[in-house]
Design a protein around this motif. Structure first.
Motif, PDB file in Angstrom:
ATOM      1  N   TYR A  12       0.826  -1.209   0.000  1.00  0.00           N
ATOM      2  CA  TYR A  12       0.000   0.000   0.000  1.00  0.00           C
ATOM      3  C   TYR A  12       0.859   1.258   0.000  1.00  0.00           C
ATOM      4  CZ  TYR A  12      -3.338   3.518   1.646  1.00  0.00           C
ATOM      5  OH  TYR A  12      -4.099   4.660   1.779  1.00  0.00           O
ATOM      6  N   GLU A  13       1.918   1.275   0.824  1.00  0.00           N
ATOM      7  CA  GLU A  13       2.726   2.491   0.933  1.00  0.00           C
ATOM      8  C   GLU A  13       3.427   2.840  -0.366  1.00  0.00           C
ATOM      9  OE1 GLU A  13       5.417  -0.389   3.465  1.00  0.00           O
ATOM     10  OE2 GLU A  13       3.304  -0.324   2.893  1.00  0.00           O
ATOM     11  N   TYR A  16       0.768   4.478  -2.572  1.00  0.00           N
ATOM     12  CA  TYR A  16       0.422   5.810  -2.065  1.00  0.00           C
ATOM     13  C   TYR A  16       1.547   6.800  -2.360  1.00  0.00           C
ATOM     14  CZ  TYR A  16      -1.036   9.551   1.052  1.00  0.00           C
ATOM     15  OH  TYR A  16      -1.409  10.778   1.540  1.00  0.00           O
ATOM     16  N   PHE A  90      11.002   3.095   3.145  1.00  0.00           N
ATOM     17  CA  PHE A  90       9.824   2.286   3.461  1.00  0.00           C
ATOM     18  C   PHE A  90      10.201   1.173   4.443  1.00  0.00           C
ATOM     19  CE2 PHE A  90       9.204   3.826  -0.940  1.00  0.00           C
ATOM     20  CZ  PHE A  90       8.091   4.626  -0.722  1.00  0.00           C
ATOM     21  N   SER A 119       7.630   5.330   5.537  1.00  0.00           N
ATOM     22  CA  SER A 119       6.558   4.474   6.051  1.00  0.00           C
ATOM     23  C   SER A 119       7.102   3.652   7.197  1.00  0.00           C
ATOM     24  CB  SER A 119       5.993   3.556   4.953  1.00  0.00           C
ATOM     25  OG  SER A 119       6.901   2.514   4.649  1.00  0.00           O
ATOM     26  N   GLU A 167      -2.571   3.223   6.479  1.00  0.00           N
ATOM     27  CA  GLU A 167      -3.013   2.136   5.605  1.00  0.00           C
ATOM     28  C   GLU A 167      -4.305   1.530   6.155  1.00  0.00           C
ATOM     29  OE1 GLU A 167      -1.282  -2.252   4.248  1.00  0.00           O
ATOM     30  OE2 GLU A 167      -0.652  -1.333   6.133  1.00  0.00           O
ATOM     31  N   THR A 237       0.450   0.001   8.757  1.00  0.00           N
ATOM     32  CA  THR A 237       1.464   0.973   8.349  1.00  0.00           C
ATOM     33  C   THR A 237       0.940   2.402   8.298  1.00  0.00           C
ATOM     34  OG1 THR A 237       2.703  -0.668   7.068  1.00  0.00           O
ATOM     35  CG2 THR A 237       2.971   1.625   6.406  1.00  0.00           C
ATOM     36  N   ILE A 239       2.105   6.158   6.520  1.00  0.00           N
ATOM     37  CA  ILE A 239       2.978   6.803   5.538  1.00  0.00           C
ATOM     38  C   ILE A 239       2.943   8.307   5.795  1.00  0.00           C
ATOM     39  CG2 ILE A 239       3.506   7.104   3.088  1.00  0.00           C
ATOM     40  CD1 ILE A 239       0.943   4.530   3.932  1.00  0.00           C
TER      41      ILE A 239
END
Length: 244
Positions: A12-13, A16, A90, A119, A167, A237, A239
């Protein structure tokens, strides 16, 4: 690099963060792994660094430039201060002992108005209170990251906080989420000790079994509705996008 399931590519991060990267941006990714993020972004001026030789070899096989260097070594040989539009980390900072020095170097690499994108596992997520969550303890994770921390980072390094994005709960975390919810409910009722570390027992095995069963029902019947209506619980998570 030994556990690729833990560092999955469909994150997801990454999706995004990719929306902030422009085609002509110069991008530095620290802890780049096999280059999964690089494959998502439009920039043709990407460089990654990673201390894992295996990760760098995977990136090379995908024709992605990931150098087998530490951040401090890269800073000494690159001479690229204030050269990047975006610096990305990340799931990296929680593994580092000297966070201040790491962030100081990251900020030094940024151009004026450049973005620092990070993240981390969110301490504000229920999942972080899972029983026996050893992956969120030393020596694996060395620090905890509630949202309040990002205000301090912005103040120390004179950054502007553009976005703090949590997230949504991912499908692969649903059973852990339910297990944590049930465990914390029992703990608050006084039926369990205050610690999140518990010995193996019939009770814990039963909790795992119930969570597995309820998780299956949650995925089939409830998750699709919550996803469509944007009402999913906070996931693993967070971000954060800063600007210099």
């Amino acid at each position: 690099s030994k556990h690729r399931w833990y560092y999955g590519g469909n994150r997801y991060e990454h999706k995004y963060a990719a929306r902030f990267i422009k085609k002509n941006d110069r991008v530095l990714e620290i802890g780049a792994g096999g280059g999964n993020f690089a494959r998502l972004i439009k920039s043709h001026n990407y460089v990654g660094i990673d201390i894992s030789k295996q990760a760098c070899l995977r990136a090379k096989a995908n024709k992605i430039k990931v150098l087998n260097l530490s951040l401090s070594r890269f800073s000494k040989i690159s001479g690229n201060l204030r050269a990047f539009d975006d610096v990305c980390l990340f799931q990296v900072l929680e593994h580092i002992a000297d966070v201040h020095s790491c962030l100081q170097l990251c900020v030094s690499f940024l151009k004026k108005n450049g973005r620092l994108i990070i993240s981390l596992p969110s301490t504000d997520s229920l999942i972080q209170d899972a029983p026996n969550n050893i992956l969120d303890m030393p020596p694996h994770h060395l620090s905890q990251w509630p949202d309040e921390t990002f205000k301090t980072i912005a103040k120390i390094f004179k950054l502007k906080t553009l976005h703090v994005q949590h997230e949504p709960l991912a499908v692969y975390h649903i059973k852990l989420y339910l297990k944590t919810y049930l465990f914390q409910t029992f703990k608050q009722s006084g039926r369990q000790p205050p610690s999140n570390l518990v010995k193996s027992s019939i009770w814990l095995d039963s909790l795992n079994l119930v969570s597995y069963f309820l998780g299956g029902l949650y995925i089939i019947f409830l998750y699709p509705f919550l996803k469509i209506t944007h009402n999913l619980p906070v996931g693993h998570t967070v971000i954060v996008v800063f600007q210099k």
